[in-house]
Design an enzyme around this catalytic site. Sequence first.
Site, short mmCIF file in Angstrom:
data_model
loop_
_atom_site.label_atom_id
_atom_site.label_comp_id
_atom_site.label_asym_id
_atom_site.label_seq_id
_atom_site.Cartn_x
_atom_site.Cartn_y
_atom_site.Cartn_z
N ARG A 113 0.75 -1.41 -0.04
CA ARG A 113 0.17 -0.10 -0.05
C ARG A 113 0.86 1.18 0.00
O ARG A 113 1.79 1.30 0.87
CB ARG A 113 -1.03 0.09 1.09
N ARG B 138 -2.09 6.34 9.67
CA ARG B 138 -2.08 5.90 8.19
C ARG B 138 -2.17 7.09 7.53
O ARG B 138 -1.73 7.95 7.68
CB ARG B 138 -3.36 4.88 8.17
N LYS C 179 -4.07 0.70 14.92
CA LYS C 179 -3.80 1.71 13.84
C LYS C 179 -4.65 3.04 14.28
O LYS C 179 -5.31 3.01 15.17
CB LYS C 179 -4.67 1.17 12.65
N LYS D 21 -5.91 6.89 12.27
CA LYS D 21 -6.54 7.35 11.16
C LYS D 21 -6.83 8.93 11.10
O LYS D 21 -7.54 9.38 12.02
CB LYS D 21 -7.59 6.40 10.20
N CYS E 134 -15.21 -3.22 -0.53
CA CYS E 134 -13.87 -3.81 -0.24
C CYS E 134 -13.42 -4.85 -1.00
O CYS E 134 -14.09 -5.45 -1.91
CB CYS E 134 -13.79 -4.04 1.15
N CYS F 118 -8.10 -10.95 0.53
CA CYS F 118 -8.16 -10.48 1.87
C CYS F 118 -8.01 -11.79 2.56
O CYS F 118 -9.13 -12.57 2.51
CB CYS F 118 -9.27 -9.65 2.13
N CYS G 282 -16.56 -8.76 5.44
CA CYS G 282 -16.36 -8.96 6.85
C CYS G 282 -16.87 -7.86 7.68
O CYS G 282 -16.82 -6.51 7.15
CB CYS G 282 -14.99 -9.68 6.99
N CYS H 103 -14.07 -1.95 5.80
CA CYS H 103 -13.04 -1.23 4.86
C CYS H 103 -13.69 -0.29 4.01
O CYS H 103 -13.05 0.69 3.66
CB CYS H 103 -12.26 -2.10 4.55
FE1 SRM Z 1 -9.21 -2.12 6.13
C1 SRM Z 1 -7.67 -4.84 7.51
C2 SRM Z 1 -8.62 -3.38 3.24
C3 SRM Z 1 -10.01 0.93 4.79
C4 SRM Z 1 -11.00 -1.27 8.85
N1 SRM Z 1 -8.19 -3.58 5.56
C5 SRM Z 1 -7.70 -4.73 6.11
C6 SRM Z 1 -6.78 -5.49 5.47
C7 SRM Z 1 -5.37 -5.37 5.30
C8 SRM Z 1 -6.87 -7.26 5.92
C9 SRM Z 1 -5.80 -7.83 6.55
O1 SRM Z 1 -5.66 -7.06 7.87
O2 SRM Z 1 -5.26 -8.80 6.48
C10 SRM Z 1 -7.40 -5.54 3.89
C11 SRM Z 1 -6.56 -5.85 2.73
C12 SRM Z 1 -7.67 -6.58 1.54
C13 SRM Z 1 -6.75 -6.66 0.41
O3 SRM Z 1 -6.71 -7.59 -0.17
O4 SRM Z 1 -6.43 -5.55 -0.11
C14 SRM Z 1 -7.91 -4.05 4.06
N2 SRM Z 1 -8.94 -1.36 4.21
C15 SRM Z 1 -8.63 -1.99 3.27
C16 SRM Z 1 -9.09 -1.13 1.90
C17 SRM Z 1 -7.97 -1.53 0.67
C18 SRM Z 1 -10.51 -1.44 1.41
C19 SRM Z 1 -10.75 -0.60 0.13
O5 SRM Z 1 -11.84 -1.14 -0.34
O6 SRM Z 1 -10.26 0.36 -0.41
C20 SRM Z 1 -8.93 0.29 2.57
C21 SRM Z 1 -7.34 0.74 2.32
C22 SRM Z 1 -7.10 2.05 3.15
C23 SRM Z 1 -5.91 2.59 2.96
O7 SRM Z 1 -5.55 3.04 2.01
O8 SRM Z 1 -5.16 3.08 4.04
C24 SRM Z 1 -9.26 0.14 3.75
N3 SRM Z 1 -9.87 -0.28 6.79
C25 SRM Z 1 -10.32 0.52 5.97
C26 SRM Z 1 -11.34 1.49 6.49
C27 SRM Z 1 -11.93 2.55 6.08
C28 SRM Z 1 -11.30 4.03 6.35
O9 SRM Z 1 -10.27 3.87 6.96
O10 SRM Z 1 -11.72 5.04 5.91
C29 SRM Z 1 -11.75 0.86 7.84
C30 SRM Z 1 -12.75 1.25 8.71
C31 SRM Z 1 -12.51 2.43 9.55
C32 SRM Z 1 -11.72 1.82 10.70
O11 SRM Z 1 -10.46 1.72 10.48
O12 SRM Z 1 -12.46 1.76 11.68
C33 SRM Z 1 -10.99 -0.34 7.74
N4 SRM Z 1 -9.09 -2.86 8.06
C34 SRM Z 1 -10.22 -2.41 8.88
C35 SRM Z 1 -10.17 -3.21 10.09
C36 SRM Z 1 -10.75 -3.09 11.21
C37 SRM Z 1 -9.83 -2.54 12.29
C38 SRM Z 1 -10.74 -2.26 13.69
O13 SRM Z 1 -10.70 -1.40 14.45
O14 SRM Z 1 -11.09 -3.56 14.11
C39 SRM Z 1 -9.06 -4.38 9.61
C40 SRM Z 1 -8.56 -5.61 10.40
C41 SRM Z 1 -7.61 -5.38 11.40
O15 SRM Z 1 -6.98 -4.17 11.42
O16 SRM Z 1 -7.27 -6.25 12.25
C42 SRM Z 1 -8.94 -4.25 8.25
FE1 SF4 Z 2 -11.00 -7.64 4.23
FE2 SF4 Z 2 -13.16 -7.53 5.75
FE3 SF4 Z 2 -11.55 -5.34 4.93
FE4 SF4 Z 2 -13.13 -6.55 3.22
S1 SF4 Z 2 -13.80 -5.38 5.19
S2 SF4 Z 2 -11.27 -6.13 2.77
S3 SF4 Z 2 -12.95 -8.41 3.67
S4 SF4 Z 2 -10.94 -6.90 6.23
#
Ligand code: SRM
Ligand code: SF4
Length: 580
Positions: A67, A136, A228, A230, A449, A455, A494, A498
Amino acid sequence: MEKPLTKNEFMKAEKPDLSGNIQATLADPSLDRFSGDDEQFIKFHGIYQQDDRDKRKTGKEYSVMVRTRQTGGIVPASQYIVYDELSSLFANGTLRITSRQTFQFHGVLQKGIGNLIKSINEALSSTLATCGDVNRNVTAPSNPPVDSIGVAVDEDAFAITRALLPRTTAYHSIWVDGVSLDLGIGETVAKARASADQANPYMPPPADSDDSGAPVDPLYGKTYLPRKFKTGFAIPPNNDTDIFTNDMGFVAIVENGKLIGYNLLVGGGLGTSHGNKLTYPRLADVIGFITREQLIAVGSAVVAIHRDWGDRTDRKHARIKYVLQEKGVEWFRNELAQRLGAPLPAAKPFIFKGQGDAFGWFKQLDGQWFLGLFIETGRVKDAGDYKLKTALRAIAEKFGPVFRLTATQNLILSDIKEENKSAIEKILKDHGCSIVFNPGLIKGRGMACPALPTCGLALAESERIFPALLAKLEDAQAAAGIANEELVVRMTGCPNGCARPYNAEIGLVGKAPGKYNLMLGGNREGTRLARTWKESVLLDEIPVAVGELFKQYAQQRKSGQAFGDWVNDAAVWPAPTTPA
Ligand code: SRM
Ligand code: SF4
C-alpha cells in the site's frame, strides 16, 4: 488480575526500529513468504502477507499486498507512470484505489517486493506506515483546490502527515539503501524521477537520541500505538472524506473567505467483530476548535493520548474510539487540555450537505480543468474491451495531469488545459471507457472492499460481486419508480468495515459465504450510523428485500427525502427483543 499485554506489544518493544528479520528473509531466495513476527513487522512497512484464496484447495500461493502513501490522494503523473509500470512488472497488473485515497498493489511475489518498494520511494512516495500501529494515510478533499482554502488544507494535511510519521531508519535501510534496482526498471524510474526533482515529501524527520545515542521516536516511543490510527481533513459542506469515521478529523472553518482553523473530531472508527459486544462502529465526537498554528501540537497530543490510554491487552478493543466511549468526551477534553496547557475553545458551527464525487468536467479557479472519473470498485485495470489502465497511462504520458484519488475509490485528473480536453475524452472513449464519465447515482456513490480472493479476513465476496448487485438494485429502483435516484450503497466481505458500510444508506456486511447483514439508515452526509435491519440475508434476496422497501419509500417519502433518512424513521424495523 491484570490482563496481559498482547504479543504485538512485546514484539514492538523488542525491535523498536521495526526491522524484524525482514532483510534476512529477503536475502534468502528459497523463501516465498514472511513468517512469524515478520508478518506483523512488514505491516509497518506497508506490506501484508496474503495468499490467493481461490487457489487454497490446491495449496497456498503466497504473495503480498503493498500500500502506498498519498496524502489527500495526490499522485503526480510521473509517479503514476511508475506505478503503472510496477503493477505490470511486479503485481497482478492492476492498481487498486483504496477507500483512504491510496493505491494498493496485489499479488506481489517475494522476489519483486524490493524493486517495487524502492521504485515507489524513487518516484517520491513511500509505503512506510501505511499499515501497522501508527498514523496511516492522511485523507483530504480530493477536488483540486478552488481557492486558498483548499491549498491551505492540502498543506496542513502534508504537515500532519510528516509530523506523525514514525522515525524508524530500518525502513529506508531495508527498502531504499538495501535494494539495487534491476536493469530496465531503474531506467523507467529514473526517467520519471528526472521530471520530479524534489525531496520525497514522505521522508520522516530524523529520530531523537537517548543518553546512549540510540535513536528514539519522540512520539511513538518503543511500542508505537496500541492499534492503527487514521486522520482526515474535510472542507464543509462536502464530507467526501467521511470525516466522522476517522480516529482524528479536522473540519475546516472558514471566516471571511479565510481558513481560520479546524474543528477537532476524535474517536471515529468502524471495525467490529461478529458476536463480540466489546466492539462496535462509532462516529467521532466534536472536541473543540484549533487554529492552524496548533495543528501539529494538537494532532500529536491526540495521538499521544491514544498511545498512553489505548487498550494494549486486546487488539480488538484498542482503537481510540473505545477510550472516548468508555472515559467520555469531557474526560478526553480535560486530558487534552492538560497536555496542551489550556482547554480548547468550543467548536464552531459547521454543516455537511453530502459526500459524493463529481463526474465529468469542471473548471478550476486558475482556468484549467479537472475531470472526475468513475472507477468501478477502484480497480484500475484492462479487461476485454475496457482498457482503463492503458488509457490512463497514455493520458499521464501525453498530458501530465495530477491524479487525485478520492475516498470513494474514484479518480480525478486535474490541471488539464482547455485545448487537451477533447483529446483526453477521446483516449478514454477509444479504450472502451465511456462509463467513467457518467456512472449514475448508485454506481457513482457505491463502494466495495477487495475481500476475496486477496483479503485473508474475508468471510464473503465483495468487490467481485458488487457491480452485478448494484445493477440489480438499479433495476429495483426503476421498478419502484425511483430510477436514477442517489443512493449510498457500500459492501464489505467481513465486519471490519473497510468500505465504510456502517454509515451508508444501505450497508452490506459479509457474515458467511453468500450471506450478509443488511444495514439501513445511514445518511448521504455520512453523519449517522446505519443499524442492522436483518442478519445473514442471502445475496440473491438483497435486491428483493430492498426492492420492497424502495416501493414503500416511493409512496411514503416526503418531498426531497433521501432513502436513508426515510428508512431511519419508517416503521419497517423489527420490534426490539427483550433480553431474557
Ligand atoms: Fe481495512 C484490515 C483493506 C480501509 C478497517 N483492510 C484490512 C486488510 C489489510 C486485511 C488484513 O488485515 O489482512 C485489507 C486488505 C484487503 C486487500 O486484499 O486489499 C484491508 N482497508 C482496506 C482497503 C484497501 C479497502 C478498500 O476497499 O479500499 C482500505 C485501505 C485504506 C488505506 O489506503 O489505508 C481499507 N479499513 C479501511 C477502513 C475505512 C477507512 O479507513 O476510511 C476501515 C474502517 C475504519 C476503521 O479503521 O475503523 C478499515 N481494515 C479495517 C479493520 C478493522 C479495524 C478495527 O478497528 O477493528 C481491519 C482488520 C484489522 O485491522 O485487524 C482491516
Ligand atoms: Fe478484508 Fe474485511 Fe476489509 Fe473487506 S472489510 S477488505 S473482507 S478486512
